[in-house]
Structure formats: structure tokens, C-alpha cells
Write an enzyme that holds these catalytic residues in place. Structure first.
Site, short mmCIF file in Angstrom:
data_model
loop_
_atom_site.label_atom_id
_atom_site.label_comp_id
_atom_site.label_asym_id
_atom_site.label_seq_id
_atom_site.Cartn_x
_atom_site.Cartn_y
_atom_site.Cartn_z
N ARG A 251 0.43 9.89 14.35
CA ARG A 251 0.25 10.50 12.84
C ARG A 251 -0.69 11.88 13.22
O ARG A 251 -1.63 11.68 13.64
CB ARG A 251 -0.29 9.58 12.24
N ASN B 187 -14.21 -0.84 13.82
CA ASN B 187 -13.94 -1.54 14.84
C ASN B 187 -14.77 -1.50 16.14
O ASN B 187 -15.38 -2.26 17.03
CB ASN B 187 -12.36 -2.20 15.11
N VAL C 180 -9.95 1.20 12.77
CA VAL C 180 -10.14 1.50 14.36
C VAL C 180 -11.47 2.12 14.82
O VAL C 180 -12.18 1.69 15.59
CB VAL C 180 -8.88 2.27 15.09
N TYR D 283 0.80 -1.21 0.01
CA TYR D 283 0.04 -0.05 -0.04
C TYR D 283 0.81 1.38 -0.13
O TYR D 283 0.73 2.12 -0.74
CB TYR D 283 -0.86 -0.20 1.27
#
Ligand code: NAD
Ligand code: UDP
Ligand code: UDP
Length: 312
Positions: free
Chosen positions: A276, A189, A186, A144
Site C-alpha cells: 500500500r 504494537n 502495527v 470497514y
């Protein structure tokens, strides 16, 4: 009427983009191979006179006549892009070559949905566009990350060599309605687990951070970038600079859902970035764009979506 091609238009971001473009009156052609996207994301657009859906894999050439191209085709969640990593690289690289070849032939303006993953596990914080990144070329995320990096290279070479009108945006984690419930990201989920009163799976110590942008804000950014003057090529970061640890996200999700779930700690996946956060000064200055939706408000909308669309 302007003809606009959206690749990957049946996915999470692509379907919101198609909505926005169809509502603006453009003539929209969506192409998708339905690897992670679905027709149900576009069901409400099918039958509209200014919307067309075509099953097509962008690793194969595509001959259509359009004025603008948004190139979004590529699975975005680690679970999906690691399922068939060779196809992920092909989609990013061969898909970019085909869409750039198409843009060159029809003289279309073309926008690439790049990613914060081009920065890898970054040494500088927050990440600015001139940072070259720290990416593992042979790890499980590389298909990716390196695929998207190579796509950026292709965009800038077509710009230099063939004078194409390009736009490259580096998208940071974005969330909202129509995220795939099983894509392992996340936000989806945690919401799905909370609504089912199942354990909340926190990877590592949960202190790693991410910045979450609500989808409507990002689509505003797509539109501003595509309509910006030709000299604005990017790459431009797009995301919400608000930085949250995964523990904070888990706790907020539990509070907003009123869930009885417990938090459990699981191993951190390989190459999982510690921090990030986008620096969005360029987007503010050049596009007058910045996100408006607070995480709590966006999460409420997303929770409401999962409750109704997935019966949770
Ligand atoms: P998604 O998986 O929901 O959408 C991707 C779409 O591309 C799907 O509809 C899928 O079926 C389609 N697709 C995949 N391979 C294809 C191929 N070979 N040919 C045609 N269609 C193909 O993901 P998303 O979150 O909507 O992401 C859209 C784009 O934005 C991706 O390029 C992704 O890399 C980028 N992006 C997203 C995020 C995010 O947080 N959502 C962050 C950074 C970058
Ligand atoms: N291509 C496409 N649609 C078009 C024009 C080109 O899919 O309308 C593909 C074509 O198959 C080629 C790629 O885009 O493989 C790159 O095209 P380009 O013209 O840059 O290179 P060349 O054709 O010389 O390889
Ligand atoms: N994560 C987590 N529990 C989950 C899914 C993800 O703790 O059930 C963590 C993951 O390890 C990462 C962060 O949440 O540190 C964001 O993961 P995601 O897959 O959403 O996006 P990405 O890693 O690509 O930013």
C-alpha cells in the site's frame, strides 16, 4: 466565529484536529460516543471557551448549527472495527447519512475521512484516486472497507443531487502520539512491545509494505482540503509515499527504542493487503500539500509519547 463540528473528535486523529482548530480560534464542537476515543485525549481542551464536548453516537440524528463538519467518527483499527462489525457499517453509512442531512439543512461544508482501504488489496501500485479498488464484499474487513465506500457514494450523491459542498480525503496509514496502545495497529504494537522488551509480532513474512504518515502532516492536509475552493471535492489521497516493509519498521523501532525484544513471526490476518502506497500528485498539485516528517523523526516523537503517557 466559525462553528466547526468534529465527529470522532476524541479519537487519535480527531483530538489532534480539535487541537489545531481550537488554536486557530474556531468555535469547536466535538461529538463522540467514546467507543475507541477517550476524554483524556481532550483533557487539555476541556474548559476552553471555544471548545465543547458532547457524548453522541452519529448513527442517531444530530441537530446543531455549524458552518463546517469534519466527519471522522468510525473505529479505524482492524481490532476495533471487527469487534462489532455491524455497528462499524452503521457508523460509516448511517453516520454519513445523518451528517450529510445535517450539512444539507445548515448548508455546511462537509469533509469525510475516507481511507486507503477503499482500494482493498490493490492490483495497481501506487494507488491513484481513479483506481476503483479490489475489495472483498463479504470478508472480515468488509464492514470497514465497504462502509467507507458506501459513505463516499453518499457524499457524491449528496453533491450531485443536493449540491452539497463536499470534501473527501482517502487517508493512508497515519501514526503519532495518542494512538491507542491496544488498538493492534502495527506502529503502536511494535513500540509498546519494544518498550516492554516483549516479542515483536510480525505477521506473515513481514515483507508486506505500508506507507506511514505522521499525524501533524495529515492535520495540515485536513486544513488545506477543508479550506480549498468548492470545486475541489476529492477524493484526494493523503499519506506519506515513503514505502516500508513491516520487517524494516520492526528493525527501525528496535533501533530507536534500544530494545532487547526478539522478532517472532505469526500468521498473516485474512485479506491483509500486500502493498500500500499513496500516489499524492493530486494533493500536491491541487492543495500544495505533501508530508514533511520523516518516518524516523515521527517514530521518535511517538516513542516519547508512549514512554511518558503510558509509563513504558
Ligand atoms: P480512532 O478510533 O482513534 O477514532 C475514531 C473516533 O470515532 C473515536 O473517538 C470513537 O470513539 C469515535 N466513534 C466511533 N464510532 C462512533 C459513533 N458511532 N458515534 C460517534 N463517535 C464514534 O481512529 P482514528 O485513527 O482517529 O481515525 C479517525 C478517522 O480517520 C476514522 O474515520 C478512520 O476511518 C479514518 N482513517 C484513519 C486512518 C489512520 O491511519 N489513523 C487511516 C484511514 C482512515
Ligand atoms: N439529519 C440530522 N440532522 C439534521 C438534519 C438531518 O441528523 O440537522 C438526519 C435526518 O435524521 C435524516 C438524515 O439526516 O435521517 C438525512 O437527512 P436528509 O434531509 O438528507 O433526508 P431525509 O430527512 O429526507 O431522510
Ligand atoms: N502487522 C504486524 N504486526 C502487528 C500488527 C500489524 O506485522 O503486530 C502488520 C499487518 O499484518 C499489516 C501491517 O502490519 O500487514 C499494517 O497493519 P495495521 O493493522 O497497522 O494497518 P492496516 O492493515 O489497516 O494497514
Amino acid at each position: 466565529m466559525e462553528k466547526i463540528l468534529v465527529t470522532g473528535g476524541a479519537g487519535f486523529l480527531g483530538s489532534h484536529l480539535c487541537d489545531r482548530l481550537v488554536n486557530s480560534g474556531a468555535d469547536v464542537l466535538c461529538v463522540d460516543n467514546f467507543f475507541t476515543g477517550s476524554k483524556s485525549n481532550l483533557a487539555h481542551l476541556i474548559g476552553k471557551p471555544n471548545f465543547e464536548l458532547m457524548r453522541h453516537d452519529v448513527t442517531f440524528p444530530l441537530y446543531v448549527e455549524v458552518d463546517k463538519i469534519f466527519n471522522l467518527a468510525c473505529p479505524a483499527s482492524p481490532v476495533h472495527y471487527q469487534h462489532d462489525p455491524v455497528q462499524t457499517t452503521k457508523t460509516s453509512v448511517q453516520g454519513a447519512i445523518n451528517m450529510l442531512g445535517l450539512a444539507k439543512r445548515v448548508k455546511a461544508r462537509i469533509l469525510q475521512a475516507s481511507t486507503s482501504e477503499v482500494y482493498g488489496d490493490p492490483e495497481i501500485h501506487p494507488q491513484t484516486e481513479d483506481y476503483w479498488g479490489r475489495v472483498n464484499p463479504i470478508g472480515i474487513r468488509s464492514c470497514y472497507d465497504e462502509g467507507k465506500r458506501c459513505a463516499e457514494t453518499l457524499f457524491f450523491d449528496y453533491w450531485r443531487q443536493h449540491k452539497l459542498r463536499i470534501k473527501v480525503i482517502r487517508i493512508f496509514n497515519t501514526y503519532g502520539p495518542r494512538m491507542h496502545p491496544n488498538d493492534g495497529r502495527v506502529v503502536s504494537n511494535f513500540i509498546v512491545q519494544a518498550l516492554q522488551n516483549k516479542d515483536i509480532t510480525l505477521y506473515g513474512d513481514g515483507r508486506q509494505t505500508r506507507s506511514f504518515c505522521y499525524v501533524d502532516d495529515l492535520i495540515d492536509g485536513f486544513m488545506s482540503m477543508m479550506d480549498s475552493p468548492d470545486h475541489i471535492t476529492g477524493p484526494i489521497n493523503m499519506g506519506n509515499p515513503g514505502e516500508f516493509s513491516m520487517i524494516e519498521l520492526a528493525e527501525l523501532t528496535l533501533r530507536l527504542t534500544g530494545s532487547k525484544s526478539k522478532i517472532v513471526f505469526l500468521p498473516l490476518p485474512q485479506d491483509d493487503p500486500r502493498r500500500r502506497q499513496p500516489d499524492i500528485d493530486e494533493a500536491k498539485e491541487k492543495l500544495h500539500w505533501w508530508p514533511k516528517v520523516q518516518l524516523e523523526d515521527g517514530l521518535k516523537e511517538t516513542i516519547a509519547y508512549f514512554r511518558s503517557a503510558h509509563d513504558l
